[in-house]
Design a protein around this motif. Sequence first.
Motif, PDB file in Angstrom:
ATOM      1  N   HIS A  86     -55.328 -69.662 -42.380  1.00 17.36           N
ATOM      2  CA  HIS A  86     -55.347 -68.598 -41.376  1.00 17.36           C
ATOM      3  C   HIS A  86     -55.552 -67.207 -41.963  1.00 17.36           C
ATOM      4  CE1 HIS A  86     -54.183 -71.774 -38.745  1.00 17.36           C
ATOM      5  NE2 HIS A  86     -53.049 -71.976 -39.399  1.00 17.36           N
ATOM      6  N   ALA A  87     -55.818 -67.154 -43.265  1.00 23.05           N
ATOM      7  CA  ALA A  87     -56.099 -65.891 -43.944  1.00 23.05           C
ATOM      8  C   ALA A  87     -57.561 -65.850 -44.356  1.00 23.05           C
ATOM      9  CB  ALA A  87     -55.213 -65.734 -45.179  1.00 23.05           C
ATOM     10  N   PRO A  88     -58.210 -64.687 -44.262  1.00 23.63           N
ATOM     11  CA  PRO A  88     -59.611 -64.599 -44.706  1.00 23.63           C
ATOM     12  C   PRO A  88     -59.716 -64.690 -46.220  1.00 23.63           C
ATOM     13  CG  PRO A  88     -58.760 -62.421 -44.165  1.00 23.63           C
ATOM     14  CD  PRO A  88     -57.690 -63.403 -43.770  1.00 23.63           C
ATOM     15  N   ARG A  89     -60.869 -65.097 -46.705  1.00 24.16           N
ATOM     16  CA  ARG A  89     -61.126 -65.168 -48.139  1.00 24.16           C
ATOM     17  C   ARG A  89     -61.921 -63.926 -48.551  1.00 24.16           C
ATOM     18  NH1 ARG A  89     -57.631 -67.791 -47.657  1.00 24.16           N
ATOM     19  NH2 ARG A  89     -57.353 -70.051 -47.843  1.00 24.16           N
ATOM     20  N   CYS A  98     -64.488 -41.194 -53.406  1.00 23.42           N
ATOM     21  CA  CYS A  98     -64.451 -40.415 -52.162  1.00 23.42           C
ATOM     22  C   CYS A  98     -63.634 -41.108 -51.081  1.00 23.42           C
ATOM     23  CB  CYS A  98     -65.869 -40.146 -51.662  1.00 23.42           C
ATOM     24  SG  CYS A  98     -66.815 -41.640 -51.261  1.00 23.42           S
ATOM     25  N   GLY A  99     -63.113 -42.302 -51.377  1.00 26.82           N
ATOM     26  CA  GLY A  99     -62.225 -42.987 -50.440  1.00 26.82           C
ATOM     27  C   GLY A  99     -62.876 -44.042 -49.582  1.00 26.82           C
ATOM     28  N   ALA A 100     -64.182 -44.301 -49.769  1.00 29.09           N
ATOM     29  CA  ALA A 100     -64.851 -45.335 -48.986  1.00 29.09           C
ATOM     30  C   ALA A 100     -64.427 -46.720 -49.469  1.00 29.09           C
ATOM     31  CB  ALA A 100     -66.358 -45.182 -49.094  1.00 29.09           C
ATOM     32  N   LEU A 101     -64.355 -47.654 -48.533  1.00 24.84           N
ATOM     33  CA  LEU A 101     -63.912 -49.020 -48.828  1.00 24.84           C
ATOM     34  C   LEU A 101     -65.049 -49.999 -48.583  1.00 24.84           C
ATOM     35  CD1 LEU A 101     -61.614 -51.184 -49.296  1.00 24.84           C
ATOM     36  CD2 LEU A 101     -61.282 -51.119 -46.818  1.00 24.84           C
ATOM     37  N   MET A 102     -65.262 -50.908 -49.539  1.00 24.59           N
ATOM     38  CA  MET A 102     -66.262 -51.952 -49.381  1.00 24.59           C
ATOM     39  C   MET A 102     -65.679 -53.267 -49.882  1.00 24.59           C
ATOM     40  SD  MET A 102     -70.256 -51.902 -50.625  1.00 24.59           S
ATOM     41  CE  MET A 102     -70.638 -50.454 -49.638  1.00 24.59           C
ATOM     42  N   THR A 103     -65.849 -54.315 -49.088  1.00 23.78           N
ATOM     43  CA  THR A 103     -65.333 -55.632 -49.457  1.00 23.78           C
ATOM     44  C   THR A 103     -66.410 -56.688 -49.247  1.00 23.78           C
ATOM     45  OG1 THR A 103     -64.468 -56.014 -47.222  1.00 23.78           O
ATOM     46  CG2 THR A 103     -62.954 -55.050 -48.835  1.00 23.78           C
ATOM     47  N   VAL A 104     -66.249 -57.797 -49.968  1.00 21.86           N
ATOM     48  CA  VAL A 104     -67.086 -58.975 -49.784  1.00 21.86           C
ATOM     49  C   VAL A 104     -66.167 -60.125 -49.396  1.00 21.86           C
ATOM     50  CG1 VAL A 104     -68.728 -60.575 -50.822  1.00 21.86           C
ATOM     51  CG2 VAL A 104     -68.715 -58.177 -51.525  1.00 21.86           C
ATOM     52  N   GLY A 105     -66.457 -60.768 -48.289  1.00 23.26           N
ATOM     53  CA  GLY A 105     -65.606 -61.853 -47.833  1.00 23.26           C
ATOM     54  C   GLY A 105     -66.407 -63.028 -47.307  1.00 23.26           C
ATOM     55  N   THR A 106     -65.761 -64.173 -47.223  1.00 22.27           N
ATOM     56  CA  THR A 106     -66.395 -65.346 -46.623  1.00 22.27           C
ATOM     57  C   THR A 106     -66.669 -65.083 -45.149  1.00 22.27           C
ATOM     58  OG1 THR A 106     -65.331 -66.864 -48.173  1.00 22.27           O
ATOM     59  CG2 THR A 106     -66.075 -67.791 -46.084  1.00 22.27           C
ATOM     60  N   ARG A 107     -67.833 -65.470 -44.710  1.00 17.77           N
ATOM     61  CA  ARG A 107     -68.221 -65.192 -43.327  1.00 17.77           C
ATOM     62  C   ARG A 107     -67.435 -66.048 -42.342  1.00 17.77           C
ATOM     63  NH1 ARG A 107     -74.414 -64.375 -41.152  1.00 17.77           N
ATOM     64  NH2 ARG A 107     -73.870 -63.691 -39.025  1.00 17.77           N
ATOM     65  N   LEU A 108     -66.964 -65.404 -41.301  1.00 19.14           N
ATOM     66  CA  LEU A 108     -66.260 -66.068 -40.211  1.00 19.14           C
ATOM     67  C   LEU A 108     -67.130 -66.008 -38.963  1.00 19.14           C
ATOM     68  CD1 LEU A 108     -62.791 -64.394 -40.850  1.00 19.14           C
ATOM     69  CD2 LEU A 108     -63.471 -66.695 -41.554  1.00 19.14           C
ATOM     70  N   THR A 109     -66.762 -66.752 -37.950  1.00 20.77           N
ATOM     71  CA  THR A 109     -67.528 -66.750 -36.703  1.00 20.77           C
ATOM     72  C   THR A 109     -66.650 -66.300 -35.548  1.00 20.77           C
ATOM     73  OG1 THR A 109     -67.014 -69.085 -36.321  1.00 20.77           O
ATOM     74  CG2 THR A 109     -69.064 -68.580 -37.474  1.00 20.77           C
ATOM     75  N   LEU A 194     -60.665 -64.611 -35.641  1.00 23.55           N
ATOM     76  CA  LEU A 194     -61.967 -65.263 -35.747  1.00 23.55           C
ATOM     77  C   LEU A 194     -61.772 -66.723 -36.141  1.00 23.55           C
ATOM     78  CD1 LEU A 194     -63.969 -62.417 -37.547  1.00 23.55           C
ATOM     79  CD2 LEU A 194     -63.784 -62.891 -35.098  1.00 23.55           C
ATOM     80  N   VAL A 195     -62.859 -67.411 -36.437  1.00 23.15           N
ATOM     81  CA  VAL A 195     -62.792 -68.844 -36.719  1.00 23.15           C
ATOM     82  C   VAL A 195     -63.320 -69.113 -38.124  1.00 23.15           C
ATOM     83  CG1 VAL A 195     -63.512 -71.152 -35.985  1.00 23.15           C
ATOM     84  CG2 VAL A 195     -63.130 -69.351 -34.287  1.00 23.15           C
ATOM     85  N   GLY A 196     -62.546 -69.873 -38.903  1.00 23.36           N
ATOM     86  CA  GLY A 196     -62.968 -70.256 -40.247  1.00 23.36           C
ATOM     87  C   GLY A 196     -63.929 -71.427 -40.225  1.00 23.36           C
ATOM     88  N   SER A 197     -64.427 -71.792 -41.400  1.00 24.98           N
ATOM     89  CA  SER A 197     -65.412 -72.870 -41.501  1.00 24.98           C
ATOM     90  C   SER A 197     -64.852 -74.220 -41.074  1.00 24.98           C
ATOM     91  CB  SER A 197     -65.936 -72.964 -42.939  1.00 24.98           C
ATOM     92  OG  SER A 197     -64.865 -73.204 -43.846  1.00 24.98           O
ATOM     93  N   ASN A 198     -63.531 -74.382 -41.151  1.00 25.14           N
ATOM     94  CA  ASN A 198     -62.909 -75.642 -40.748  1.00 25.14           C
ATOM     95  C   ASN A 198     -62.410 -75.623 -39.308  1.00 25.14           C
ATOM     96  OD1 ASN A 198     -60.779 -73.889 -40.986  1.00 25.14           O
ATOM     97  ND2 ASN A 198     -59.541 -75.217 -42.313  1.00 25.14           N
ATOM     98  N   GLY A 199     -62.743 -74.550 -38.572  1.00 31.51           N
ATOM     99  CA  GLY A 199     -62.358 -74.460 -37.168  1.00 31.51           C
ATOM    100  C   GLY A 199     -61.006 -73.842 -36.916  1.00 31.51           C
ATOM    101  N   SER A 200     -60.309 -73.403 -37.965  1.00 28.86           N
ATOM    102  CA  SER A 200     -58.978 -72.821 -37.805  1.00 28.86           C
ATOM    103  C   SER A 200     -59.077 -71.359 -37.373  1.00 28.86           C
ATOM    104  CB  SER A 200     -58.201 -72.886 -39.123  1.00 28.86           C
ATOM    105  OG  SER A 200     -57.983 -74.206 -39.518  1.00 28.86           O
ATOM    106  N   PRO A 201     -58.126 -70.889 -36.556  1.00 33.74           N
ATOM    107  CA  PRO A 201     -58.078 -69.468 -36.232  1.00 33.74           C
ATOM    108  C   PRO A 201     -57.688 -68.667 -37.470  1.00 33.74           C
ATOM    109  CG  PRO A 201     -56.168 -70.605 -35.325  1.00 33.74           C
ATOM    110  CD  PRO A 201     -57.073 -71.654 -35.870  1.00 33.74           C
ATOM    111  N   VAL A 202     -58.395 -67.578 -37.716  1.00 35.89           N
ATOM    112  CA  VAL A 202     -58.159 -66.737 -38.881  1.00 35.89           C
ATOM    113  C   VAL A 202     -57.810 -65.329 -38.409  1.00 35.89           C
ATOM    114  CG1 VAL A 202     -59.172 -65.723 -40.961  1.00 35.89           C
ATOM    115  CG2 VAL A 202     -59.729 -68.074 -40.319  1.00 35.89           C
TER     116      VAL A 202
END
Length: 245
Positions: A86-89, A98-109, A194-202
Amino acid sequence: MFGFRPQKKTFSPSLVALGIKERSATGAYDTLLAMGWSEIGFGYHGTVHAHPDHPDVVVRFARKADGFGDYVTLLREGFAGSDGPHAPRIHDMHVSRCGALMTVGTRLTNPARDVWWLAYAHAVIADHPGITMDEGVRDRFRAEWPAHEPRVDHSSFDGIREAFRASWPEYEAFVANLRAVSPQGLDPNIGNVLVGSNGSPVVNDPLCDDGYGLWRSPLSRVLSRSADMLRRLAGNAPSKAPVLA
């Protein structure tokens, strides 16, 4: 004499591996678009980008580091359930000078709006025992799901509650554990599940506002809070009247 199999290179979905070098508040957004990272979503502070060559990951960009940075930091530090379904990757995070934030994560649907479990998943986030629910939260919830009350134990969830717990027995514990370590209340805004690749709510982006800066070192956080306090005091200081001759 001895044969060695060629090593298969594994791709690490970091900003460096994706070739994303521009990460400033002023230039990163336009650079992402120019590189083919189209915008597929947005929130109060950030935008989410996807690329056809990297279909399994998304890049999130915020001109000012917000509560998502706090959430990622909590996940990295670890708490019960932070590595569960239930946690994003999140694979990479960068906060620029300058304080800007950028992340890379597994795509959710995005879940279907009429999926049977979605309203209850949001109710778990909205319903905090011992806290009076804000009427704005209740109004937004009813506008999206008029058949349900945003209370976990409400009769409108009879049957749904039991089926949800049977399908995802760790979800409510994850939300409770997150609430216990979070520096602020959780945001039950529509779209934060959102929904993870295994169908779980994230639970995707549950910490709102500008964030507490948990990604900084303890010393840096103390210095930042001290600087903010000094700025507020300077802004509230009464102006001196001119001395008349």
